[in-house]
Each structure stands twice: as structure tokens, then as C-alpha cells.
Design an enzyme around this catalytic site. Structure first.
Site, PDB file in Angstrom:
ATOM      1  N   CYS A 151      18.110   0.886  -4.005  1.00  0.00           N
ATOM      2  CA  CYS A 151      17.216  -0.458  -4.239  1.00  0.00           C
ATOM      3  C   CYS A 151      16.947  -1.428  -3.424  1.00  0.00           C
ATOM      4  CB  CYS A 151      17.668  -0.858  -5.671  1.00  0.00           C
ATOM      5  SG  CYS A 151      18.130   0.309  -6.851  1.00  0.00           S
TER       6      CYS A 151
ATOM      7  N   GLY B 239       8.729  -6.234   0.548  1.00  0.00           N
ATOM      8  CA  GLY B 239       8.221  -4.927   0.673  1.00  0.00           C
ATOM      9  C   GLY B 239       8.491  -4.510   2.018  1.00  0.00           C
TER      10      GLY B 239
ATOM     11  N   ARG C 165      13.961   8.578   8.534  1.00  0.00           N
ATOM     12  CA  ARG C 165      12.494   8.897   8.959  1.00  0.00           C
ATOM     13  C   ARG C 165      11.982   9.983   9.328  1.00  0.00           C
ATOM     14  NH1 ARG C 165      11.420   2.535  11.035  1.00  0.00           N
ATOM     15  NH2 ARG C 165      11.019   1.903   8.928  1.00  0.00           N
TER      16      ARG C 165
ATOM     17  N   GLU D 135       9.072   4.181   3.005  1.00  0.00           N
ATOM     18  CA  GLU D 135       9.985   4.159   4.195  1.00  0.00           C
ATOM     19  C   GLU D 135       9.284   3.447   5.224  1.00  0.00           C
ATOM     20  OE1 GLU D 135      13.106   6.279   4.866  1.00  0.00           O
ATOM     21  OE2 GLU D 135      13.346   5.797   2.619  1.00  0.00           O
ATOM     22  N   GLY D 136       8.524   2.568   5.150  1.00  0.00           N
ATOM     23  CA  GLY D 136       8.041   1.770   6.078  1.00  0.00           C
ATOM     24  C   GLY D 136       6.466   2.222   6.268  1.00  0.00           C
ATOM     25  N   THR D 137       5.535   1.390   6.027  1.00  0.00           N
ATOM     26  CA  THR D 137       4.030   1.844   6.028  1.00  0.00           C
ATOM     27  C   THR D 137       3.763   2.139   7.550  1.00  0.00           C
ATOM     28  OG1 THR D 137       3.431  -0.395   6.630  1.00  0.00           O
ATOM     29  CG2 THR D 137       3.253  -0.142   4.403  1.00  0.00           C
TER      30      THR D 137
END
Ligand SMILES: Cc1cc2nc3c(=O)[nH]c(=O)nc-3n(C[C@H](O)[C@H](O)[C@H](O)COP(=O)(O)OP(=O)(O)OC[C@H]3O[C@@H](n4cnc5c(N)ncnc54)[C@H](O)[C@@H]3O)c2cc1C
Length: 409
Positions: free
Chosen positions: A133, A140, A268, A389-391
Site C-alpha cells: 500500500c 500516485g 519493473r 508501477e509508474g505510468t
């Protein structure tokens, strides 16, 4: 993962990796695929499938740890690609715990890993989940803006957590929640720690459960923390290490190891592998369809317009896979990510999946737009990979900053 022996260059997965690939593929084909449409429609966590995966040892700490430690780095990407080839929503329900487990493994003490990682998976008779979380309604991409507070109560040697988390995979249905909270808000992400919230801790509850565009079999919800009290030792890495890190930051010395960012960095390439699975599934389906469907008295695959789409889809898929494998190999063999190769892999694979699933819908025409054909679901599922997981924009920012060493905004 440092100090591993140099491995000879090869693009052929080892026999062990091939065995894992075939075993996971079988499960994806025989168990996940037939259930994919049902759980997408039900929009709830597919417990029976997680249990099935647990029974055969696929949903287990042992399996994921063994793949993580596979010497070439291909264990995780190959297994994740097969699972998500089966179905992305069910796949994420099976691997969602790994993000929480990875955050403990990345920066936790040996005792913390030994105590908490097994509890996140449970046993085949008592399957459990973990949740990570970090995100909040106002934090974000800007993870430094986290407002959830962790205050240390010295008299009781306890942490007290208050705040609200959002978009949490397995949020509220997990047994162990890892919560990123701010201890020293004035230090931004460098003042944040990650905290282990044990099962049934009073004060932690699920808020709204989200109805989503895709990966609907994966449970996503808010997590509310209301005076959650934790033992002092439940800060990941231990309180002494955290205090030292904060002291280094205050003295202006570089503070490595911001817990949340470190977790995202190590995961990633694995997220790229999930996108590969969805893209490959859509490509496979579209290829088969183009060879069968006839219009104007010919297979539609005979039309260059369709055949060239398939050629492009396959090129993009293979290019993305090579980048994912490279990044996973670099991570496992301790190479420096000098060009942000992990972010590159995630960016390319996720955008490939969006493109390839859309082209698959196009190749199926009207059928592709209906829920009677799986590419409609795959197209919805693929979009998540450019967001979580990161835009994509954040990946580009990370890559561009790494390349230029400029503070690009
Ligand atoms: C299904 C699902 C599951 C998730 N699971 C988890 C989970 O388990 N745990 C967890 O902690 N989080 C989870 N997330 C949250 C996810 O990581 C965030 O949604 C993501 O990081 C983006 O944050 P945001 O949604 O607030 O978008 P924002 O940060 O508000 O971004 C909105 C848009 O602005 C762009 N943008 C923002 N900042 C910049 C910038 N500096 N430069 C250029 N463009 C920018 C973004 O790229 C995006 O296009 C999940 C999300 C979803 C949808």
C-alpha cells in the site's frame, strides 16, 4: 543480486527455465484460461484458482523465491509471461502478493523476511495474500506527497499509523499489508518508511472496492488506517537503520534506499513480463483468426493490410521481450542500470501490449469488439500496464533523467 559469476551470452533459456515455462504454461492453458471470462465478469478475487495454484506449489514463497534466484534472471519473466498469457486478472491475483513480499525482501532484515514472507502466502489449506500500500488519492506518481503518518510512541515502543491508501491490489483481503507512511513529512520520500501490518490488526479496514476497466479478477480497493498500532520492530529494515538514514538525509549526505521507490525499481522488468503475456495471448489469437476467417473469398490473413499488422505485432512483442530479458538479467547479475534499462523494459512492454491488443481487436473486426472473443478482455486488461508501477510518462521521466543527468520535469 551482486557478485554472481559472469554467465556466457545466450538467448536460450536454461533447461530449468524451460521446464518452469512449460509447467506454468500448462497451468495457464488448462486451469486459468477456461476460467478467465467467468472471473472477469464476476469481478472478484478468484480464490479457487489461487488455491489450485497453491496446491501445485505455484502460488508459494518457495516457487517465487526460486525463480527470483534463478541465475540468469529469466525465472520470473518467463513464469510471469506464461501466467499472464493465461489471463491478466487471474495472473495478477496469483502474483500480487509478490510486490509485498519483494518490499520486505528488498530492504527488510533477515528476521523480517523469515517471519513475514511465508505468512503472505500461507499454505494450500490456508491460502493467504499480501498487499503493498503506497498510493493515496493525492499521491500516485508523486509518491513523496504521501500523507499517511506513522508516529513513534516511545513509551510503548509502538508505531501509530493513520491515513488512507487507494488502488491497493489485494487491499483489505490480504493478511499482511505493507504500508508506506511518512514519519518525517518535511523530508518527502526520504522521511518515509514501510511498515508491516500483521493479520487482523485493529484499525485497518478495507474502504471502497473499485470496479475496473480491465484485470477485473484482481481485487483493487482502498485501505483505511485508523490508529493502527504496530510493534516498534515492524518498520521494514528496523528502526535503527531508518533513523540512521534520516540522520544522513538531515546532514545532507545522500540517503539511498527510499523504501517505496526501491521496491518499484526491482519489480519493473517483472511488470514488463506480465504485459508480454497479454500481448502474446492477443497476437496468438489474432494470428489463428486471420488464418481462418474468410472475406472476399480469401483468408483475411491473405490481405497485406492484415498480414502486415501481424508482422508488426510479432516484431514489437519480440523486441519487448528482449528488453525485459535484458533488464531481468542485469538485475540478477548485479549490473548498474545506467540507462534505466528496467524502466525502459516496462515502458516498451506495456505500450506494446496496448498496441498489440488493439490491433488484435481490429483483426477480429466486430467479433473482436464482443465479449464472445477473448481479445476484447485482453485489450481492456493491457491498459493497466501503462499506469501502475509508474505510468509511461514517469518511466520516460526516469529514463530521460538518467540519460541526461538533468532535472527534467
Ligand atoms: C488496478 C490498479 C492496481 C494498483 N495496485 C497498486 C498497489 O498494489 N499498490 C499501490 O501502492 N498502488 C497501486 N496502484 C496505483 C498506481 O501505482 C497509480 O495509479 C499510479 O502510480 C499512477 O498514479 P495516479 O493514478 O495517482 O495518477 P497521477 O499521478 O495523478 O497521474 C495522472 C497523469 O498525469 C501524469 N503525470 C503525473 N506526474 C507527471 C510528471 N511529473 N510528468 C509527466 N506526467 C505526469 C501521469 O503519467 C498520468 O498520465 C494501482 C493502480 C491500479 C489502477
Amino acid at each position: 543480486m551482486t557478485g554472481a559469476e559472469p554467465t556466457p551470452f545466450s538467448l536460450e533459456p536454461s533447461e530449468d527455465v524451460r521446464e518452469v515455462r512449460d509447467w506454468v504454461h500448462e497451468f495457464a492453458r488448462d486451469v486459468i484460461r477456461p476460467a478467465a471470462q467467468e472471473w472477469d465478469e464476476r469481478e472478484e478475487a478468484p480464490w479457487p484458482l489461487i488455491q489450485e495454484a497453491s496446491k501445485i506449489g505455484l502460488y508459494s514463497l518457495d516457487f517465487f523465491a526460486a525463480q527470483w534466484l534463478e541465475p540468469t534472471g529469466l525465472g520470473i519473466p518467463v513464469a510471469f509471461e506464461e501466467l499472464f498469457w493465461g489471463d491478466a486478472g487471474i495472473g495478477l491475483s496469483i502474483v500480487g502478493t509478490c510486490l509485498a513480499a519483494a518490499s520486505v525482501a528488498a530492504t527488510g532484515t533477515e528476521e523480517q523476511v523469515a517471519e513475514w514472507a511465508p505468512q503472505m502466502f500461507g499454505t494450500p489449506d490456508d491460502v493467504r495474500l499480501g498487499a503493498f500500500c503506497a498510493s493515496e488519492p493525492d499521491a500516485g506518481s508523486d509518491i513523496g506527497a504521501i500523507r499517511t503518518r506513522a508516529v513513534y510512541d516511545e513509551a510503548k515502543d509502538e508505531w501509530v499509523l493513520n491515513g488512507a491508501k487507494t488502488w491497493v491490489t489485494n487491499g483489505g483481503i490480504a493478511d499482511v499489508h505493507i504500508v508506506v507512511a511518512s514519519v518525517h513529512p518535511e523530508l518527502g520520500s526520504r522521511g518515509q518508511g514501510s511498515f508491516i501490518v500483521p493479520p487482523n490488526t485493529p484499525g485497518l479496514r478495507q474502504g471502497q472496492k473499485f470496479k475496473k476497466h480491465g484485470i477485473r479478477a484482481s481485487h483493487t480497493a482502498e485501505v483505511v488506517l485508523d490508529d493502527v498500532r504496530l510493534p516498534g520492530r515492524n518498520i521494514i529494515g528496523g528502526k535503527d537503520a531508518f533513523d540512521e538514514r534520516v540522520a544522513r538525509t538531515r546532514e545532507g549526505r545522500s540517503a539511498k534506499g527510499q523504501a517505496a521507490l526501491k521496491t518499484f525499481e526491482t519489480t519493473r522488468p517483472a511488470v514488463g513480463a506480465m504485459a508480454l503475456g497479454v500481448g502474446r495471448a492477443a497476437y496468438d489469437y489474432a494470428l489463428g483468426y486471420a488464418r481462418e476467417r474468410e472475406q472476399f473469398g480469401r483468408k483475411i490473413g491473405d490481405f497485406q493490410a492484415v498480414a502486415f499488422k501481424l508482422a508488426d505485432m510479432k516484431c514489437r512483442l519480440d523486441a519487448a521481450r528482449l528488453m525485459v530479458w535484458r533488464a531481468a538479467w542485469m538485475a540478477r547479475t548485479g549490473k548498474d542500470f545506467e540507462n534505466a534499462e528496467g524502466s525502459m523494459a516496462k515502458l516498451m512492454a506495456s505500450e506494446m501490449a496496448v498496441n498489440v491488443t488493439e490491433e488484435a481487436v481490429q483483426i477480429l473486426g466486430g467479433n473482436g469488439y464482443t465479449r464472445d472473443y477473448p481479445v476484447e478482455r485482453m485489450h481492456r486488461d493491457a491498459k493497466i500496464f501503462t499506469i501502475f508501477e509508474g505510468t509511461s510518462e514517469i518511466q520516460r521521466l526516469v529514463i530521460a533523467r538518467t540519460l541526461t543527468n538533468l532535472p527534467i520535469r
